[in-house]
Design an enzyme around this catalytic site. Structure first.
Site, PDB file in Angstrom:
ATOM      1  N   ASP A   7      -2.898   0.633  -5.917  1.00  0.00           N
ATOM      2  CA  ASP A   7      -3.386  -0.047  -5.139  1.00  0.00           C
ATOM      3  C   ASP A   7      -3.985   0.921  -3.951  1.00  0.00           C
ATOM      4  O   ASP A   7      -3.609   2.435  -3.795  1.00  0.00           O
ATOM      5  CB  ASP A   7      -2.184   0.302  -4.099  1.00  0.00           C
ATOM      6  CG  ASP A   7      -2.069  -0.971  -2.659  1.00  0.00           C
ATOM      7  OD1 ASP A   7      -3.376  -0.644  -2.031  1.00  0.00           O
ATOM      8  OD2 ASP A   7      -1.083  -0.685  -1.874  1.00  0.00           O
ATOM      9  N   TRP A  36       4.674   0.648   1.096  1.00  0.00           N
ATOM     10  CA  TRP A  36       3.707   0.060  -0.164  1.00  0.00           C
ATOM     11  C   TRP A  36       4.229   0.387  -1.852  1.00  0.00           C
ATOM     12  O   TRP A  36       3.415  -0.055  -2.144  1.00  0.00           O
ATOM     13  CB  TRP A  36       2.245   0.217   0.137  1.00  0.00           C
ATOM     14  CG  TRP A  36       2.051  -0.326   1.573  1.00  0.00           C
ATOM     15  CD1 TRP A  36       1.494   0.302   2.995  1.00  0.00           C
ATOM     16  CD2 TRP A  36       2.001  -1.374   2.386  1.00  0.00           C
ATOM     17  NE1 TRP A  36       1.290  -0.077   3.665  1.00  0.00           N
ATOM     18  CE2 TRP A  36       1.932  -1.844   3.617  1.00  0.00           C
ATOM     19  CE3 TRP A  36       2.824  -2.609   1.397  1.00  0.00           C
ATOM     20  CZ2 TRP A  36       2.193  -2.892   4.241  1.00  0.00           C
ATOM     21  CZ3 TRP A  36       2.898  -3.941   1.628  1.00  0.00           C
ATOM     22  CH2 TRP A  36       2.347  -3.663   3.752  1.00  0.00           C
ATOM     23  N   LYS A  87      -8.683  -2.645   6.172  1.00  0.00           N
ATOM     24  CA  LYS A  87      -8.711  -1.387   6.654  1.00  0.00           C
ATOM     25  C   LYS A  87     -10.098  -0.557   6.847  1.00  0.00           C
ATOM     26  O   LYS A  87     -10.782  -0.588   7.154  1.00  0.00           O
ATOM     27  CB  LYS A  87      -7.618  -0.735   5.868  1.00  0.00           C
ATOM     28  CG  LYS A  87      -6.258  -1.502   5.914  1.00  0.00           C
ATOM     29  CD  LYS A  87      -5.247  -1.677   4.996  1.00  0.00           C
ATOM     30  CE  LYS A  87      -3.527  -2.207   5.759  1.00  0.00           C
ATOM     31  NZ  LYS A  87      -2.833  -2.552   4.733  1.00  0.00           N
TER      32      LYS A  87
HETATM   33  C1  LIG Z   1      -1.917  -2.755   4.549  1.00  0.00           C
HETATM   34  C2  LIG Z   1      -2.007  -2.688   2.800  1.00  0.00           C
HETATM   35  C3  LIG Z   1      -1.543  -3.352   1.870  1.00  0.00           C
HETATM   36  C4  LIG Z   1      -0.559  -5.151   2.055  1.00  0.00           C
HETATM   37  O1  LIG Z   1      -1.923  -5.663   2.620  1.00  0.00           O
HETATM   38  P1  LIG Z   1      -1.743  -6.992   2.963  1.00  0.00           P
HETATM   39  O2  LIG Z   1      -3.311  -8.148   2.500  1.00  0.00           O
HETATM   40  O3  LIG Z   1      -1.384  -7.680   3.958  1.00  0.00           O
HETATM   41  O4  LIG Z   1      -1.074  -7.686   1.440  1.00  0.00           O
HETATM   42  C5  LIG Z   1      -0.690  -2.930   0.712  1.00  0.00           C
HETATM   43  N1  LIG Z   1      -0.569  -1.953   0.421  1.00  0.00           N
HETATM   44  C6  LIG Z   1      -1.366  -0.744   1.241  1.00  0.00           C
HETATM   45  C7  LIG Z   1      -1.584   0.577   0.632  1.00  0.00           C
HETATM   46  C8  LIG Z   1      -1.078  -1.162   2.600  1.00  0.00           C
HETATM   47  O5  LIG Z   1      -2.214  -0.999   3.398  1.00  0.00           O
END
Ligand SMILES: *Cc1c(COP(=O)(O)O)cnc(C)c1O
Length: 355
Positions: free
Chosen positions: A167, A100, A191
């Site tokens: 993020d 990520w 999450k």
């Molecule tokens: C799950 C995740 C993503 C991807 O998220 P989507 O909603 O599937 O685009 C991006 N960054 C992190 C840190 C994640 O855990």
């Protein structure tokens, strides 16, 4: 009894499942389902307003920070961020600490220059780099606060004068932070904050309006702010589930209270892993994630047996990501301490049998 350690979409509070199911049948005693009400009705506006107010309260945001609920998941933010914040001739600094971390770098290069300030790829993303330099003329600095796949977490906020972009998909609202330090925060909801299908963005409005390129309306944060996240039909049900989950979090005592429980869960699991030689945590101790605990087995041939035992005992979602292997146990806000206790007992039993 099922214990859900899924990495995402993942467990949500029981009361959220119950309230959301009730709202599908009859939303707030209107005789209508949440799935059939107009998004521009006062009924839904109240849901959206409450969700935004709860985010502001739980994160203690100042009046410069706006809260948006957008589509497209965190992955859309990988390109929406540089589109809005990075001119063609400018450079943004990025930290690369895993899957990520790498993806947003690739997308940012479509819009400007990228300086990878540091990477932990040399040791398979098992640690967080320190003492890296963020050039003072960077348009912004982007990093991932918690590396969901590899199981590392940033336990510090980098010192810099450039705008911070993060993020926080897999650890948002799991621990106390000075969220106002960030110019932009984004997180896919699935999450820690709700159901898949919506993305929370917190943005300091003062950083917007600098780029010279033309932006499609749906990509322009300023248009979303002006239109209160209703440029088009928002993901009504996903936002409703976020609102319920945020309400639940407030009832638990907010971020500081949930952080205490998250610390207990992580300590219990890591202490167990450290005390049983059969299991081998994969990342540097100082950088361990309190949300996603990644480990393998000293003897890889035992992994299948442990997986099968977990399956038999109702432990869901413990298999590691395909890129890392082994096991990954996710301990998001809604996961009860009791689930970790049950897993730890299972590990101890297993270790006795296979020591
Ligand atoms: C799950 C995740 C993503 C991807 O998220 P989507 O909603 O599937 O685009 C991006 N960054 C992190 C840190 C994640 O855990």
């Amino acid at each position: 009894m099922i214990h859900n350690f899924n990495a995402g979409p993942s467990i949500l509070p029981r009361q959220v499942f119950e309230q959301a199911s009730q709202a599908i049948l009859d939303f707030n005693q209107t005789g209508l389902s949440i799935l059939e009400i107009g998004h521009r009705t006062p009924l839904f506006q109240a849901v959206l307003d409450e969700a935004i107010a709860l985010v502001k309260e739980l994160m203690q945001l100042d009046s410069d920070h706006e809260v948006l609920f957008l589509h497209g998941g965190a992955t859309t933010q990988f390109f929406q961020v540089p589109m809005n914040l990075l001119n063609d001739n400018e450079t943004a600094a990025y930290l690369d600490c895993g899957v990520w971390g790498t993806k947003p770098i690739k997308e940012a290069k479509l819009f400007g220059h990228v300086n990878v300030a540091a990477s932990s790829k040399d040791r398979g993303y098992t640690y967080i780099p320190r003492d890296f330099e963020i050039p003072a003329d960077s348009a912004y600095f982007h990093y991932t606060t918690n590396n969901t796949i590899e199981g590392t977490q940033m336990h510090f906020v980098p010192e810099t004068t450039v705008p911070l972009v993060a993020d926080m998909s897999s650890d948002v609202l799991s621990r106390v932070m000075d969220f106002n330090r960030f110019s932009l925060i984004y997180a896919g909801a699935q999450k820690n904050i709700g159901a898949a299908g919506v993305n929370m963005v917190v943005v300091n409005k003062n950083i917007l309006g600098r780029v010279t390129r033309q932006l499609p309306s749906m990509m322009d944060y300023r248009k979303h702010i002006e239109n209160g996240s209703m440029l088009n039909t928002p993901p009504v049900f996903a936002i409703y589930v976020c609102m319920l989950t945020l309400r639940w979090l407030k009832e638990q005592g907010g971020v500081a209270a949930i952080e205490k429980i998250n610390n207990q869960k992580a300590a219990l699991l890591y202490d167990t892993l450290d005390s049983i030689p059969v299991f081998k945590p994969t990342v540097d101790k100082a950088d361990r994630s309190k949300m996603n605990v990644v480990f393998v087995m000293e003897n890889p041939e035992l992994e299948k047996a442990f997986l099968e035992l977990c399956k038999k005992e109702g432990m869901v979602g413990v298999k590691g990501h395909r890129s890392v292997g082994g096991f990954r146990v996710s301990l998001y806000n809604a996961l009860p301490l009791g689930s970790v206790k049950t897993l730890v007992e299972l590990m101890q039993h297993f270790a006795l049998k296979h020591a």
